[in-house]
Design an enzyme around this catalytic site. Structure first.
Site, short mmCIF file in Angstrom:
data_model
loop_
_atom_site.label_atom_id
_atom_site.label_comp_id
_atom_site.label_asym_id
_atom_site.label_seq_id
_atom_site.Cartn_x
_atom_site.Cartn_y
_atom_site.Cartn_z
NE ARG A 192 -10.18 -3.14 -1.11
CZ ARG A 192 -10.99 -3.36 0.11
NH1 ARG A 192 -12.07 -4.04 -0.07
NH2 ARG A 192 -10.57 -2.80 1.37
CD GLN A 212 2.84 4.33 7.36
OE1 GLN A 212 1.57 4.49 6.68
NE2 GLN A 212 2.90 3.08 8.04
C1 UD1 Z 1 -8.15 -1.93 9.58
C2 UD1 Z 1 -8.02 -2.75 11.07
C3 UD1 Z 1 -9.37 -3.71 10.99
C4 UD1 Z 1 -10.65 -2.96 11.03
C5 UD1 Z 1 -10.49 -2.02 9.76
C6 UD1 Z 1 -11.60 -0.79 9.92
C7 UD1 Z 1 -5.63 -3.17 11.26
C8 UD1 Z 1 -4.41 -4.02 11.40
N1 UD1 Z 1 -6.60 -3.58 11.11
O1 UD1 Z 1 -8.05 -3.01 8.72
O2 UD1 Z 1 -9.14 -4.46 12.40
O3 UD1 Z 1 -11.59 -3.54 10.91
O4 UD1 Z 1 -9.16 -1.12 9.73
O5 UD1 Z 1 -11.61 -0.47 8.69
O6 UD1 Z 1 -5.55 -2.21 11.98
N2 UD1 Z 1 -3.00 3.10 6.56
C9 UD1 Z 1 -1.81 3.99 7.05
N3 UD1 Z 1 -0.64 3.29 6.68
C10 UD1 Z 1 -0.58 2.05 6.51
C11 UD1 Z 1 -1.50 1.09 6.40
C12 UD1 Z 1 -2.76 2.00 6.46
O7 UD1 Z 1 -1.94 5.11 6.95
O8 UD1 Z 1 0.50 1.45 6.50
C13 UD1 Z 1 -4.46 4.03 6.88
C14 UD1 Z 1 -5.05 3.67 5.48
O9 UD1 Z 1 -4.96 4.79 4.77
C15 UD1 Z 1 -6.44 3.84 6.07
C16 UD1 Z 1 -6.34 3.20 7.45
O10 UD1 Z 1 -5.04 3.30 7.87
O11 UD1 Z 1 -7.02 4.99 6.18
C17 UD1 Z 1 -6.76 1.79 7.67
O12 UD1 Z 1 -6.03 0.90 6.67
P1 UD1 Z 1 -6.70 -0.24 5.86
O13 UD1 Z 1 -5.52 -1.02 5.20
O14 UD1 Z 1 -7.78 -0.01 5.25
O15 UD1 Z 1 -6.83 -1.14 7.41
P2 UD1 Z 1 -7.87 -2.50 7.01
O16 UD1 Z 1 -7.35 -3.70 6.57
O17 UD1 Z 1 -8.97 -2.11 6.48
CA CA Z 2 -10.23 -0.39 5.08
#
Ligand code: UD1
Ligand code: CA
Length: 448
Positions: free
Chosen positions: A15, A72
Site C-alpha cells: 500500500r 523468511q
Molecule cells: C497484524 C496482526 C493484527 C494487528 C496488526 C497491527 C496478525 C495475524 N495480525 O496484522 O492483529 O492488529 O498487525 O499492526 O499478526 N510480516 C512479516 N512476514 C510475514 C507477514 C508480515 O515479516 O509473512 C511483518 C510485516 O512486514 C509487518 C508486520 O509483520 O512489519 C505486520 O504484518 P502485517 O501484514 O502488516 O499484519 P497486519 O495484517 O497488519
Molecule cells: Ca500492518
C-alpha cells in the site's frame, strides 16, 4: 531472565505504492525500521533479530550491523515470520519481545513496561493493547464476561459484532521463549493461507493460561505505517516528540511546527530556532545560537553564540561567535574560525577563514586559507578551477582584498597586502604591498 527481540520486517508493504521497501521509507532522515531497532536495543541491551524477506538485501544493506538478520522466504504470515528466529534464539533467552519494523513511534519506555509485566507474571503471553476510535484494520481483542482476554480476531475474519470492538491489538508481545517456540509449531493455516501470530493468544487461553494485556497510554505510539498518509502522520508525531524534548532541554522554538530536527542532531542550551530551520544528519549546534528563519544545516558543527540567517550549510565547521547571512552557502570543508562575519551571498567550499575574517558581500572562496582579520571585498572570487584542475589560494593575515578582485589560483596574497578594485591577481603578491590592475602589479609598499 534473558530477553531478546524479534523485529518483523519481511512484508512487502504494497500500500506504500513504492519501489523502496516500506521499512526503508525515511522518517526524519532515518529509515523507519531504525526506530524499532533502536527501541528494541534499548530494552534488551542486545542486538535484535530482524526477519527480512521482501527486498531483503536492500534492507540488510541499509540497516547494517544494527541487527542480526534471518530470511523468511516465502512470507507466510506473522506467526511464520517469528518462527524463523527460533534457530537464532532458542535456548539463548527466556523472554522474547516481538515488534514490527513499521511501528516507529513505539518507545523503549513502553516496551520496558511490557517486559516488566511479563517478568512479574507467570503466564506465557503479555501483549500491548490500545483503545481507539479509528480501528485502522487492527485485530480486535476478545474478552469473556469476566474481562479475561480470550483471543484476537483479525478484521478480515471478524463478525459484524466483533467489528464494533475498539480494543485493538497493536501487535506487540512479550512471550516466554520455550512456550513460544513450541506453540508456533502448532498454529493452523488461516483461511487467508497465513500463519497468524495472533492465534497464540487463543492457544494460551485454551491451555488455561492468563494473558496479560497492557494498555498503551498514548495511542500514537502504536501507529503502524501502511500508506504514505500514515508515513506523514508519523513524521509529524516524531518531529513533535523530538522538538518537545529539545524545548524541555532548554532550546527555544518560535514555531515548533516549522522546525525539523533529525534524531542524530544535538543542540545547546538557550539556542533559538526560528521557523524554517532544518537540522539534518549529524549536525551539532552549540549554546546561545540563533538559527533561521529559513536555514538548512546538514552534517555540520556550529559553535556557541553563532547567528545564522537564511543560509545553507553542508559539512561545515563553525567556531564560536560566527555571524552569517542572509543567503550564505557553506559547502563541504568550510571552516569558519571564531568571530568570522559573512554577509549576503557568500559561498565557501573547502576553505578556512581565520579568526575575525570578514567576507561581507557576493564572494566565492574555494580551496582557500584566509588569515586572521583579513577582509574579502565585495564581489571577490577565487578562480580555483581552470576547467581541469583545482588549485589553492592563500590570503595572509590582515590582507585587504579590494572589491571585485579575481584571485587566479594557485596564488598567494601576503599578510597585510592590499589589492585594488577589479584587480586580476595571477602571481603572488608580497606582504605589505598594494597591487592593482589586470594582471595585478605591485605599485607600492605599505607601512607596517
Ligand atoms: C497484524 C496482526 C493484527 C494487528 C496488526 C497491527 C496478525 C495475524 N495480525 O496484522 O492483529 O492488529 O498487525 O499492526 O499478526 N510480516 C512479516 N512476514 C510475514 C507477514 C508480515 O515479516 O509473512 C511483518 C510485516 O512486514 C509487518 C508486520 O509483520 O512489519 C505486520 O504484518 P502485517 O501484514 O502488516 O499484519 P497486519 O495484517 O497488519
Ligand atoms: Ca500492518
Amino acid at each position: 531472565m534473558k530477553l531478546s527481540a524479534v523485529i518483523l520486517a519481511a512484508g512487502q508493504g504494497t500500500r506504500m505504492k513504492s519501489r523502496l521497501p516500506k521499512v526503508l521509507h525515511p522518517i526524519l532522515g532515518r529509515p523507519m525500521a531504525y526506530y524499532a531497532l533502536e527501541a528494541a536495543r534499548q530494552v534488551t541491551q542486545s542486538t535484535p533479530v530482524m526477519v527480512i524477506g521482501h527486498a531483503a538485501e536492500q534492507v540488510r544493506k541499509a540497516l547494517g550491523d544494527q541487527a542480526e538478520y534471518v530470511l523468511q522466504e516465502p512470507q507466510l504470515g506473522t506467526g511464520h515470520a517469528v518462527m524463523q528466529a527460533e534457530p537464532f534464539l532458542a535456548g539463548k533467552s527466556d523472554l522474547v519481545l516481538v515488534i514490527y519494523a513499521d511501528m516507529p513511534l513505539l518507545t523503549a519506555q513502553t516496551l520496558g513496561l511490557l517486559v516488566e509485566k511479563s517478568r512479574s507474571h507467570t503466564g506465557p503471553v503479555s501483549m500491548l493493547m490500545v483503545t481507539a476510535d479509528e480501528t485502522r484494520g487492527f485485530g480486535r481483542i476478545l474478552r469473556d464476561r469476566n474481562g479475561h482476554v480470550m483471543g484476537i480476531v483479525e478484521e478480515a475474519q471478524a463478525t459484524t459484532e466483533q467489528l464494533e470492538i475498539h480494543e485493538l491489538n497493536p501487535g506487540v508481545y512479550c512471550f516466554q521463549a520455550d512456550w513460544l517456540w513450541n506453540a508456533l509449531k502448532r498454529i493452523q493455516l488461516s483461511p487467508k493461507g497465513e500463519y497468524y501470530l495472533t492465534d497464540l493468544v487463543g492457544m494460551a487461553v485454551e491451555q488455561g493460561a492468563d494473558i496479560q494485556p497492557m494498555s498503551v497510554e498514548n495511542p500514537s505510539e502504536v501507529i503502524g505505517i501502511n500508506t504514505r498518509v500514515h508515513l506523514a502522520q508519523a513524521e509529524v508525531l516524531m518531529r513533535q516528540r523530538i522538538n518537545q524534548a529539545w524545548m524541555l532541554a532548554g532550546v527555544s522554538m518560535i514555531d515548533p511546527a516549522n522546525v525539523y530536527i533529525e534524531s542524530g542532531v544535538t543542540l545547546g542550551q538557550d539556542t533559538v530556532l526560528w521557523p524554517g530551520t532544518y537540522l539534518h544528519g549529524s549536525t551539532q549546534v552549540g549554546a546561545g545560537c540563533v538559527i533561521g528563519p529559513d536555514t538548512i544545516i546538514r552534517d555540520s558543527i556550529i559553535g556557541n553564540n553563532c547567528t545564522l540567517l537564511a543560509s545553507v550549510l553542508e559539512g561545515a565547521l563553525l567556531e564560536d561567535h560566527v555571524e552569517m547571512g542572509p543567503y550564505c552557502h557553506l559547502r563541504k570543508g568550510a571552516h569558519l574560525c571564531s568571530g568570522v562575519h559573512m554577509g549576503n551571498f557568500g559561498e565557501v567550499k573547502n576553505s578556512t577563514l581565520g579568526p575575525g575574517a570578514k567576507m561581507g558581500h557576493f564572494s566565492y572562496l574555494g580551496d582557500t586559507t584566509v588569515g586572521a582579520k583579513a577582509n574579502i571585498g565585495a564581489g571577490s572570487i577565487t578562480c580555483n578551477y581552470d576547467g581541469e584542475h583545482k588549485y589553492p589560494t592563500e590570503i595572509g593575515e590582515g590582507a585587504f582584498i579590494g572589491s571585485d578582485t579575481m584571485l587566479v589560483a594557485p596564488v598567494k596574497v601576503g599578510a597585510f597586502a592590499k589589492t585594488g578594485a577589479g584587480a586580476v591577481v595571477t602571481t603572488d603578491i608580497p606582504p605589505h604591498t598594494l597591487a592593482v590592475g589586470i594582471p595585478a602589479r605591485v605599485i607600492k609598499e605599505l607601512k607596517k
